[in-house]
Motif scaffolding. Structure first.
Motif, PDB file in Angstrom:
ATOM      1  N   VAL A   1       0.634  -1.104  -0.084  1.00  0.00           N
ATOM      2  CA  VAL A   1       0.198  -0.077  -0.040  1.00  0.00           C
ATOM      3  C   VAL A   1       0.847   1.254   0.209  1.00  0.00           C
ATOM      4  CG1 VAL A   1      -1.762   1.151   1.267  1.00  0.00           C
ATOM      5  CG2 VAL A   1      -1.763  -1.313   1.358  1.00  0.00           C
ATOM      6  N   VAL A   2       0.799   1.973  -1.165  1.00  0.00           N
ATOM      7  CA  VAL A   2       1.767   2.888  -1.316  1.00  0.00           C
ATOM      8  C   VAL A   2       1.031   4.249  -1.043  1.00  0.00           C
ATOM      9  CG1 VAL A   2       3.492   4.128  -2.976  1.00  0.00           C
ATOM     10  CG2 VAL A   2       2.863   1.742  -2.812  1.00  0.00           C
ATOM     11  N   PHE A   3       1.689   5.106  -0.016  1.00  0.00           N
ATOM     12  CA  PHE A   3       1.083   6.481   0.133  1.00  0.00           C
ATOM     13  C   PHE A   3       1.610   7.611  -0.454  1.00  0.00           C
ATOM     14  CE2 PHE A   3      -1.937   5.853   3.824  1.00  0.00           C
ATOM     15  CZ  PHE A   3      -1.525   4.294   4.100  1.00  0.00           C
ATOM     16  N   ILE A   4       1.011   8.310  -1.240  1.00  0.00           N
ATOM     17  CA  ILE A   4       1.407   9.575  -2.059  1.00  0.00           C
ATOM     18  C   ILE A   4       1.142  10.893  -1.422  1.00  0.00           C
ATOM     19  CG2 ILE A   4       1.822  10.790  -4.095  1.00  0.00           C
ATOM     20  CD1 ILE A   4       2.459   7.804  -4.357  1.00  0.00           C
ATOM     21  N   ASN A   5       2.256  11.484  -0.884  1.00  0.00           N
ATOM     22  CA  ASN A   5       2.052  12.765   0.144  1.00  0.00           C
ATOM     23  C   ASN A   5       2.773  13.797  -0.812  1.00  0.00           C
ATOM     24  OD1 ASN A   5       1.617  11.501   2.696  1.00  0.00           O
ATOM     25  ND2 ASN A   5       3.136   9.975   1.517  1.00  0.00           N
TER      26      ASN A   5
ATOM     27  N   GLU B   1      -2.590   7.467 -16.548  1.00  0.00           N
ATOM     28  CA  GLU B   1      -2.769   6.153 -17.064  1.00  0.00           C
ATOM     29  C   GLU B   1      -2.210   5.063 -16.330  1.00  0.00           C
ATOM     30  OE1 GLU B   1      -0.139   5.863 -20.601  1.00  0.00           O
ATOM     31  OE2 GLU B   1       0.735   7.478 -20.033  1.00  0.00           O
ATOM     32  N   PHE B   2      -1.324   5.292 -15.321  1.00  0.00           N
ATOM     33  CA  PHE B   2      -0.932   4.049 -14.764  1.00  0.00           C
ATOM     34  C   PHE B   2      -1.618   3.892 -13.351  1.00  0.00           C
ATOM     35  CE2 PHE B   2       2.878   5.521 -17.321  1.00  0.00           C
ATOM     36  CZ  PHE B   2       2.673   4.449 -18.418  1.00  0.00           C
ATOM     37  N   PHE B   3      -2.258   4.856 -12.739  1.00  0.00           N
ATOM     38  CA  PHE B   3      -2.654   5.266 -11.426  1.00  0.00           C
ATOM     39  C   PHE B   3      -4.137   5.527 -11.174  1.00  0.00           C
ATOM     40  CE2 PHE B   3       1.868   6.115 -11.008  1.00  0.00           C
ATOM     41  CZ  PHE B   3       2.411   4.919 -10.244  1.00  0.00           C
TER      42      PHE B   3
ATOM     43  N   MET C   1       8.562   4.111 -12.200  1.00  0.00           N
ATOM     44  CA  MET C   1       9.263   4.563 -11.605  1.00  0.00           C
ATOM     45  C   MET C   1       8.892   6.133 -11.075  1.00  0.00           C
ATOM     46  SD  MET C   1      11.855   2.946 -10.645  1.00  0.00           S
ATOM     47  CE  MET C   1      13.042   4.038  -9.832  1.00  0.00           C
ATOM     48  N   ILE C   2       8.674   6.480  -9.949  1.00  0.00           N
ATOM     49  CA  ILE C   2       8.347   7.800  -9.785  1.00  0.00           C
ATOM     50  C   ILE C   2       9.642   8.259  -8.849  1.00  0.00           C
ATOM     51  CG2 ILE C   2       6.884   9.624  -8.341  1.00  0.00           C
ATOM     52  CD1 ILE C   2       5.373   8.207 -10.770  1.00  0.00           C
ATOM     53  N   ASP C   3      10.433   9.418  -9.541  1.00  0.00           N
ATOM     54  CA  ASP C   3      11.699   9.682  -9.050  1.00  0.00           C
ATOM     55  C   ASP C   3      12.479   8.427  -8.879  1.00  0.00           C
ATOM     56  OD1 ASP C   3      12.455  12.194  -8.430  1.00  0.00           O
ATOM     57  OD2 ASP C   3      11.914  12.445  -6.414  1.00  0.00           O
ATOM     58  N   LYS C   4      12.923   8.324  -7.453  1.00  0.00           N
ATOM     59  CA  LYS C   4      13.737   7.020  -7.153  1.00  0.00           C
ATOM     60  C   LYS C   4      13.057   5.829  -6.692  1.00  0.00           C
ATOM     61  CE  LYS C   4      15.476   9.001  -2.849  1.00  0.00           C
ATOM     62  NZ  LYS C   4      14.777  10.001  -2.692  1.00  0.00           N
ATOM     63  N   PHE C   5      11.704   6.118  -6.730  1.00  0.00           N
ATOM     64  CA  PHE C   5      10.936   4.963  -6.106  1.00  0.00           C
ATOM     65  C   PHE C   5      10.173   4.047  -7.322  1.00  0.00           C
ATOM     66  CE2 PHE C   5      10.729   8.928  -3.394  1.00  0.00           C
ATOM     67  CZ  PHE C   5      11.107   8.466  -2.333  1.00  0.00           C
TER      68      PHE C   5
ATOM     69  N   GLU D   1       2.328  14.491  -9.605  1.00  0.00           N
ATOM     70  CA  GLU D   1       3.288  13.557 -10.539  1.00  0.00           C
ATOM     71  C   GLU D   1       2.595  12.225 -10.690  1.00  0.00           C
ATOM     72  OE1 GLU D   1       6.295  14.511 -11.855  1.00  0.00           O
ATOM     73  OE2 GLU D   1       6.603  12.361 -12.584  1.00  0.00           O
ATOM     74  N   VAL D   2       1.908  11.621  -9.724  1.00  0.00           N
ATOM     75  CA  VAL D   2       1.352  10.399  -9.703  1.00  0.00           C
ATOM     76  C   VAL D   2      -0.265  10.478 -10.246  1.00  0.00           C
ATOM     77  CG1 VAL D   2       0.542   8.369  -8.302  1.00  0.00           C
ATOM     78  CG2 VAL D   2       2.715   9.390  -7.688  1.00  0.00           C
ATOM     79  N   PHE D   3      -0.886  11.132  -9.897  1.00  0.00           N
ATOM     80  CA  PHE D   3      -2.377  11.070 -10.391  1.00  0.00           C
ATOM     81  C   PHE D   3      -2.673  11.843 -11.433  1.00  0.00           C
ATOM     82  CE2 PHE D   3      -1.893   9.631  -5.959  1.00  0.00           C
ATOM     83  CZ  PHE D   3      -2.679   8.694  -6.073  1.00  0.00           C
TER      84      PHE D   3
END
Ligand code: HEM
Length: 452
Positions: free
Chosen positions: A40-44, A58-60, A335-339, A51-53
């Motif tokens: 479960v990945v938390f995006i803060n 398309e991926f999230f 990959m989002i940044d280094k994650f 960046e993510v949503f």
């Protein structure tokens, strides 16, 4: 450690909002927990949420098959579907609501009409203490009734009361997030997490909405759509993706999404105004100065009421009613940044990390509408908070929500002084976290301005 439990003990340390704040402070803007065999990945924070949503939408933008999505919403309608089915239902919902007057004068008239009934209930209380959330919940539900079913109900109508009690009980079950993360909880003997009861309630609601659908099929005039149900019947003929199976869930979804969210936000506003009489007085002064007559505020007044707008924005920020939005799922390794976020992970938009960002909003637990007022006294900076989330899954009910919040909160403050049940004793600002973050029940007195 049992692999199924993973980081579960962390969740036992308290409220997930506070836990996620601590984890963010320790591990940074993207962290993950292993729960129930899933990542479960938390995006803060604003930057990573976008960046993510938004950039990587398309991926999230899928939903994971958690209990609430799969068993309550039965993977149907808008909130719970993915891909083409989601697109069909979301496009239908947005178009149907627009046809029914979303963002237009016709919708405003509906909301204003209900506001008047609501104010009458407050007047009838004669300044005696009342349970704040009761009349708010009923009034807000009635607006969805008139959008979805084409009729509003008398506040004492037995059927209506039964309907909203079931919806309210179902959505306020505080175990839903835990069952989502650890599905095994729903099978424990004795139904201690209430999962079976939730499913029974869903069936009951489906039965009620199926009855309304059947009545509408018998009485529809295709050239004159009355409500959301009529819109669905008409559009079904052109879009096979709008199935009979989806239909009652689509109606339930409208109630679920459009009732709890708005009524809880209005209830939080009462709590904050009660505890901050200076803010309440300043808001009332602005209202009386801008609209000196007895008429209630309308949307046309909004631009002339910057402090009122700031109070509503600050309420949404501090109340933080959907701190984790709804869960998303990753459809690829990205990959989002280094994650690296692995395909199949649950991805949580931590909206709370923005609302309670100490750098953006110093002393973030303080209710201070002036955060949204610039040096010229204008309302500014609303885009710093994201209560309706962002990206492809952002809330399609935002315009109705904003209209209801504005008309209910301003008309209430214009007409009444909101006072605590007992002078000098105030309800707690801490709430309970289920799907939404809701205030604990409290009473207040609504004393008419001319009787104060
Ligand atoms: C103050 C009121 C409201 C707030 C704060 C709110 C907030 C949200 C949030 C945070 C999401 C999740 C977005 C995501 O997954 O990232 C959402 C989804 C949704 N909301 Fe709202 N909402 C409100 C009112 C409404 C109303 C009035 C309606 C309907 C008329 C509505 C319909 C929906 C639907 C259908 C979804 C699912 C969207 C999808 O999955 O594509 N909401 N809302």
């Amino acid at each position: 450690m049992l692999p199924l439990l993973g980081n579960l003990p962390i969740l036992l340390q308290g409220n997930l909002i506070e836990i996620s704040e601590k984890l963010k402070a320790t591990y940074g803007s993207i962290f993950s927990l292993s729960l129930g065999g899933k990542w479960v990945v938390f995006i803060n924070g604003n930057e990573y949420l976008r960046e993510v949503f938004v950039k990587n939408a398309e991926f999230f933008s899928d939903r994971p098959k958690v209990f609430f999505i799969d068993k309550v919403l039965e993977s149907k309608a808008v909130t719970a579907q993915n891909g083409l089915e989601w697109k069909t239902h979301r496009t239908f919902m947005v178009t149907a609501l627009r046809n029914l007057g979303f963002g237009k004068k016709s919708m405003e008239s509906k909301v204003l009409e209900e506001t008047q009934h609501f104010l009458r209930v407050l007047s009838d209380s004669n300044g005696d203490p009342i349970n704040v959330s009761d009349p708010i919940y009923v009034a807000v539900s009635n607006i969805i009734c008139s959008i979805a079913l084409g009729e509003r109900f008398d506040y004492n109508d037995v059927e209506f009361k039964k309907l909203i009690n079931v919806i309210n009980e179902l959505l306020s079950n505080q175990n839903i997030p835990a069952i989502n993360l650890l599905p095994v909880l729903q099978y424990l003997p004795g139904d201690i997490f209430g999962a079976k009861r939730i499913i029974q309630q869903t069936h009951l609601l489906k039965k009620v909405f199926k009855r309304y659908i059947a009545e509408h099929i018998n009485t529809i005039d295709p050239g004159n759509s009355r409500d959301f149900i009529d819109e669905y019947i008409i559009e079904q003929k052109r879009k096979p993706g709008l199935t009979d199976d989806d239909f009652p869930i689509a109606v339930f979804e409208l109630f679920g999404a459009g009732t709890d969210t708005i009524s809880n936000t209005i209830t939080w506003s009462v709590l904050y105004l009660l505890k901050n009489p200076d803010v309440q007085d300043r808001m009332r002064d602005e209202l009386l100065c801008t609209i000196p007559t007895d008429r209630p505020p309308t949307m046309a007044d909004k631009l002339n009421l910057p402090f009122c707008e700031a109070v509503i924005a600050e309420t949404q920020r501090l109340a933080n009613i959907l701190p984790f939005a709804l869960p998303h799922a990753a459809t690829e390794d990205v990959m989002i940044d280094k994650f690296k976020i692995l395909k199949g992970s649950f991805v949580i938009p931590n909206l709370s990390s923005v609302a309670h960002d100490e750098e953006l909003f110093p002393d973030h637990l303080k209710f201070d509408p002036l955060r949204f007022i610039d040096k010229q006294g204008k309302f500014y900076g609303q885009e710093r908070i994201v209560p309706f989330s962002l990206g492809k899954r952002s809330c399609p009910g935002e315009s109705l929500a904003r209209m209801e919040l504005f008309l209910f909160i301003t008309s209430m403050v214009k007409k009444f002084h909101i006072l605590p049940e007992i002078d000098g004793i105030f309800p707690s600002s801490k709430g309970q976290l289920g799907i939404a973050y809701v205030p604990n029940p409290f009473k207040a007195r609504f004393v008419e301005r001319n009787k104060y």
